[in-house]
Scaffold this motif. Structure first.
Motif, mmCIF file in Angstrom:
data_model
loop_
_atom_site.group_PDB
_atom_site.id
_atom_site.type_symbol
_atom_site.label_atom_id
_atom_site.label_comp_id
_atom_site.label_asym_id
_atom_site.label_seq_id
_atom_site.Cartn_x
_atom_site.Cartn_y
_atom_site.Cartn_z
ATOM 1 N N ALA A 91 78.883 -27.604 9.448
ATOM 2 C CA ALA A 91 80.314 -27.889 9.615
ATOM 3 C C ALA A 91 81.171 -26.799 8.970
ATOM 4 O O ALA A 91 82.281 -26.516 9.447
ATOM 5 N N LEU A 92 80.661 -26.176 7.910
ATOM 6 C CA LEU A 92 81.410 -25.086 7.276
ATOM 7 C C LEU A 92 81.554 -23.884 8.200
ATOM 8 O O LEU A 92 82.463 -23.068 8.026
ATOM 9 N N CYS A 93 80.666 -23.768 9.160
ATOM 10 C CA CYS A 93 80.721 -22.635 10.103
ATOM 11 C C CYS A 93 81.860 -22.798 11.096
ATOM 12 O O CYS A 93 82.326 -21.814 11.683
ATOM 13 N N GLU A 94 82.297 -24.031 11.289
ATOM 14 C CA GLU A 94 83.391 -24.299 12.221
ATOM 15 C C GLU A 94 84.701 -23.951 11.524
ATOM 16 O O GLU A 94 84.979 -24.461 10.455
ATOM 17 N N ASP A 95 85.466 -23.094 12.121
ATOM 18 C CA ASP A 95 86.752 -22.665 11.569
ATOM 19 C C ASP A 95 86.590 -22.151 10.131
ATOM 20 O O ASP A 95 87.360 -22.504 9.236
ATOM 21 N N SER A 96 85.592 -21.308 9.914
ATOM 22 C CA SER A 96 85.331 -20.742 8.589
ATOM 23 C C SER A 96 86.499 -19.871 8.132
ATOM 24 O O SER A 96 86.955 -18.988 8.858
#
Length: 148
Positions: A91-96
Motif C-alpha cells: 500500500a505504501l507503493c501507491e501514491d508514494s
C-alpha cells in the motif's frame, strides 16, 4: 562503523530539520576515547559479550539485558514481518511521496516488497525507505486540516 556513523549523522540532520534531536552515544568522540582508554584485554574477551558496555550500563538498563552472549542480526524476524505486513508495504507503493519527489522508483519498491529480500540487499535499506515514506506521510497529515 564508517557507513553506520554516516547514516546516523544523516538521520540526525533530517531529524534536526523537524526539530528533533537524535542521540547516538556510541558515536560520541568522548565515548570512543573512553573505550579506547581501556586495555584491550579488559574490553574484548572470548568469555564475555561486550564486557565494557555491560559494566558501563550496569544499574542503568535492566539486569537481564546484561546477560546476552550474542548479537542477533534479525533477518528471520524481518522476513516474517514482511510476510505478515505485505499488504501494508504494498500500500505504501501507491501514491508514494518518495516516488512523487523522484527519490525512488515505486515499481522497484513494489517488487522488493512483494518477495523475500535478496541476500545481497541489506534489509535496513528497505527499513530506511519505509521510514522516510512514513515520515513524509505524517507531514501530509500534520499540514492537512481536519474535516469539520
Amino acid at each position: 562503523m564508517g557507513a553506520n556513523s554516516r547514516m546516523v549523522r544523516q538521520v540526525g540532520q533530517m531529524a534536526a530539520r523537524a526539530g528533533l534531536t537524535l542521540t547516538a552515544p556510541y558515536y560520541d568522540d568522548r565515548v570512543i576515547e573512553a573505550g579506547l582508554a581501556v586495555r584491550p584485554q579488559d574490553r574484548i574477551t572470548p568469555w564475555r559479550y561486550k564486557p565494557l558496555i555491560v559494566e558501563a550500563m550496569r544499574g542503568i538498563v535492566p539486569a537481564e539485558s546484561l546477560t546476552r552472549h550474542t548479537k542477533d542480526e534479525g533477518s528471520y524476524e524481518a522476513e516474517m514481518g514482511m510476510r505478515e505486513q505485505r499488504a501494508e508495504l504494498l500500500a505504501l507503493c501507491e501514491d508514494s511521496r518518495l516516488a512523487r519527489l523522484g527519490l525512488i522508483d515505486a515499481n522497484v519498491l513494489r517488487e522488493m516488497s512483494s518477495r523475500p529480500l535478496p541476500p545481497t540487499l541489506p534489509f535496513d535499506a528497505l527499513y530506511q525507505t519505509v521510514a522516510c515514506e512514513m515520515w513524509l506521510r505524517t507531514l501530509d497529515t500534520a499540514t492537512t486540516p481536519a474535516p469539520g
